[in-house]
Design an enzyme around this catalytic site. Structure first.
Site, mmCIF file in Angstrom:
data_model
loop_
_atom_site.group_PDB
_atom_site.id
_atom_site.type_symbol
_atom_site.label_atom_id
_atom_site.label_comp_id
_atom_site.label_asym_id
_atom_site.label_seq_id
_atom_site.Cartn_x
_atom_site.Cartn_y
_atom_site.Cartn_z
ATOM 1 N N ASP A 88 -9.303 -7.537 13.523
ATOM 2 C CA ASP A 88 -9.777 -6.155 13.514
ATOM 3 C C ASP A 88 -10.732 -5.889 12.356
ATOM 4 O O ASP A 88 -11.664 -5.094 12.476
ATOM 5 C CB ASP A 88 -8.583 -5.197 13.440
ATOM 6 C CG ASP A 88 -7.893 -5.046 14.793
ATOM 7 O OD1 ASP A 88 -8.428 -5.556 15.794
ATOM 8 O OD2 ASP A 88 -6.817 -4.412 14.846
ATOM 9 N N ASP A 123 -0.286 11.331 -2.494
ATOM 10 C CA ASP A 123 -0.922 10.134 -3.030
ATOM 11 C C ASP A 123 -2.310 9.933 -2.439
ATOM 12 O O ASP A 123 -3.083 9.114 -2.945
ATOM 13 C CB ASP A 123 -0.071 8.898 -2.738
ATOM 14 C CG ASP A 123 1.171 8.839 -3.619
ATOM 15 O OD1 ASP A 123 1.330 9.715 -4.491
ATOM 16 O OD2 ASP A 123 1.987 7.920 -3.427
ATOM 17 N N SER A 167 0.884 3.924 9.943
ATOM 18 C CA SER A 167 1.876 3.535 8.938
ATOM 19 C C SER A 167 2.240 4.694 8.021
ATOM 20 O O SER A 167 3.298 4.686 7.389
ATOM 21 C CB SER A 167 1.355 2.358 8.112
ATOM 22 O OG SER A 167 0.246 2.743 7.331
#
Length: 293
Positions: free
Chosen positions: A68, A172, A188
């Site tokens: 990818d 974050d 994720s």
């Protein structure tokens, strides 16, 4: 007039990809199929190549050999040219490069017969503004990610949709993803899976420091603006996880779906998007039948 040709783009740092490229070159000699190579691939493979612009003007379809990451680089390389890409996966997950190495020759035969369809994948257009002046314009097939550096300090990012304030997030970082990128970093971080034909953008906080923050979908014509607040000076905007740009306090990042650019991805009848999801995410494995005997 543009002459048809099959281009070849290869991850030249991966031995397996180079071996696959050489194998397909030999197969092409026997099958009467010739491949066209841009300068870098031509040099590494010892083949005659074309200049970048000449290659783009003579190629309709290009195979991408790698994973990818290689496909993302290939997408940036052909951006703006009417070239359709087909990826042969020699990496790990392989959502973009969906072709299997053992079926490469059979897949190419199908493509040469015209037995394929094309899915248009929208790309993000990002503009970085500093002191009200545009300093960078960049395009991403998967995502644009604003994140902090190595120090464990929370950042605060003001997120706007058009002229409306959505939220100021302590997190974050923030991922803005295309549907194509929804199965990458955004997944994720807890984002939804969105098929590539759905025209939207996905805003996903990374490790948000609140209990109420959730991923949000933005519309096809929306403009997302990310503005870091405070004096955090260790910020980076990454483009498809491959290129990075320093972001300073007060900079504004405007993100939208590009109106001028998209990426054409070849899909074969035997391997559509939902087949790929089942295979890669192992959906449906180990299901017990409850039918009566």
């Amino acid at each position: 007039m543009k002459q048809p040709g099959i281009g070849m783009l290869v991850n030249t740092r991966k031995k397996g990809a180079l071996d696959m490229a050489r194998s397909l070159i030999e197969w092409g000699k026997k099958s009467g199929v010739s491949f066209l190579f841009p300068p870098h691939e031509a040099s590494v493979l010892g083949r005659q190549g074309l200049g970048d612009e000449e290659w783009k003007s003579n190629v309709n379809v290009a195979i991408v050999i790698g994973g990818d990451g290689t496909f993302l680089r290939a997408a940036r390389y052909v951006l703006g040219a009417p070239i359709s890409l087909y990826g042969i996966n020699l990496g790990h997950l392989g959502f973009l490069a969906s072709g299997k190495a053992e079926e490469a020759e059979k897949d190419l035969e199908s493509i040469l017969r015209g037995e394929y369809s094309i899915i248009i994948h929208k790309v993000l257009k990002g503009q970085i503004f500093r002191d009200d002046k545009s300093t960078h314009t960049l395009f991403a097939l998967n995502d644009l990610v604003l994140a902090k550096g190595a120090l464990a300090r929370v950042m605060h990012v003001e997120v706007r949709l058009g002229d409306k304030l959505l939220n100021t997030l302590p997190a974050d970082g923030i991922i803005v993803s295309t549907p194509t990128g929804s199965t990458a970093y955004a997944l994720s971080a807890g984002g939804p899976i969105v098929p590539p034909h759905v025209q939207c953008m996905i805003i996903v906080p990374i490790c948000a420091h609140t209990l109420y923050t959730r991923p949000v979908l933005a519309g096809e014509t929306d403009v997302i603006t990310l503005t870091p607040r405070g004096n955090h000076r260790d910020l980076l905007l990454t483009q498809d996880g491959q290129l990075g740009y320093e972001i300073l306090p007060g900079d504004a990042i405007q993100i939208s779906l590009s109106k001028e650019h998209s990426v054409n991805v070849i899909t074969l009848p035997t391997r559509n998007y939902f087949d790929l999801l089942q295979e890669k995410l192992q959906w449906g494995r180990g299901i017990v039948s409850f039918e009566k005997e």
